[in-house]
Scaffold this motif. Sequence first.
Motif, PDB file in Angstrom:
ATOM      1  N   LYS A   1       1.808   6.749  -6.900  1.00  0.00           N
ATOM      2  CA  LYS A   1       0.748   7.641  -7.370  1.00  0.00           C
ATOM      3  C   LYS A   1       0.990   9.093  -6.978  1.00  0.00           C
ATOM      4  O   LYS A   1       0.346   9.986  -7.505  1.00  0.00           O
ATOM      5  CB  LYS A   1      -0.600   7.181  -6.810  1.00  0.00           C
ATOM      6  N   ALA A   2       1.917   9.344  -6.053  1.00  0.00           N
ATOM      7  CA  ALA A   2       2.176  10.699  -5.565  1.00  0.00           C
ATOM      8  C   ALA A   2       2.797  11.543  -6.671  1.00  0.00           C
ATOM      9  O   ALA A   2       3.563  11.067  -7.484  1.00  0.00           O
ATOM     10  CB  ALA A   2       3.109  10.655  -4.362  1.00  0.00           C
TER      11      ALA A   2
ATOM     12  N   ASP B   1       2.367   1.697  -3.480  1.00  0.00           N
ATOM     13  CA  ASP B   1       1.335   2.191  -4.389  1.00  0.00           C
ATOM     14  C   ASP B   1       1.096   3.681  -4.176  1.00  0.00           C
ATOM     15  O   ASP B   1       0.940   4.444  -5.133  1.00  0.00           O
ATOM     16  CB  ASP B   1       0.027   1.414  -4.206  1.00  0.00           C
ATOM     17  N   THR B   2       1.055   4.113  -2.915  1.00  0.00           N
ATOM     18  CA  THR B   2       0.850   5.523  -2.595  1.00  0.00           C
ATOM     19  C   THR B   2       1.995   6.364  -3.141  1.00  0.00           C
ATOM     20  O   THR B   2       1.775   7.425  -3.730  1.00  0.00           O
ATOM     21  CB  THR B   2       0.729   5.715  -1.069  1.00  0.00           C
TER      22      THR B   2
ATOM     23  N   ALA C   1       0.834  -1.201   0.000  1.00  0.00           N
ATOM     24  CA  ALA C   1       0.000   0.000   0.000  1.00  0.00           C
ATOM     25  C   ALA C   1       0.871   1.253   0.000  1.00  0.00           C
ATOM     26  O   ALA C   1       0.580   2.230  -0.714  1.00  0.00           O
ATOM     27  CB  ALA C   1      -0.931  -0.007   1.206  1.00  0.00           C
ATOM     28  N   LYS C   2       1.956   1.244   0.764  1.00  0.00           N
ATOM     29  CA  LYS C   2       2.854   2.402   0.791  1.00  0.00           C
ATOM     30  C   LYS C   2       3.528   2.613  -0.545  1.00  0.00           C
ATOM     31  O   LYS C   2       3.655   3.745  -1.012  1.00  0.00           O
ATOM     32  CB  LYS C   2       3.900   2.223   1.890  1.00  0.00           C
TER      33      LYS C   2
END
Length: 85
Positions: A76-77, A72-73, A69-70
């Motif tokens: 996308k940032a 992926d974040t 999840a990190k």
Amino acid sequence: MARRSNSLTKFLQDVVDNSKDLVDDLIDRGRDVESDVRTGVSKAVSNEDDDHTDADLARLQASLAELSAKVDTLAKAKPATTATR
């Protein structure tokens, strides 16, 4: 102090450079994570003397999900704009 010319092409160059830096960092971190996970799994599997419970496996799966999840974040940032190089 010389002032930097603000042109559209220079702006686009900065965006591309920052994006390339971000992707390079993500790839490097991904390689590190992959290596660490492989090492951890290899150690866990090779230690037949140790009793690994379902709780250990659940914690490992939760950690991997959190890490995914990190990543992926971060992927996308939006890249932060940097000052003059």
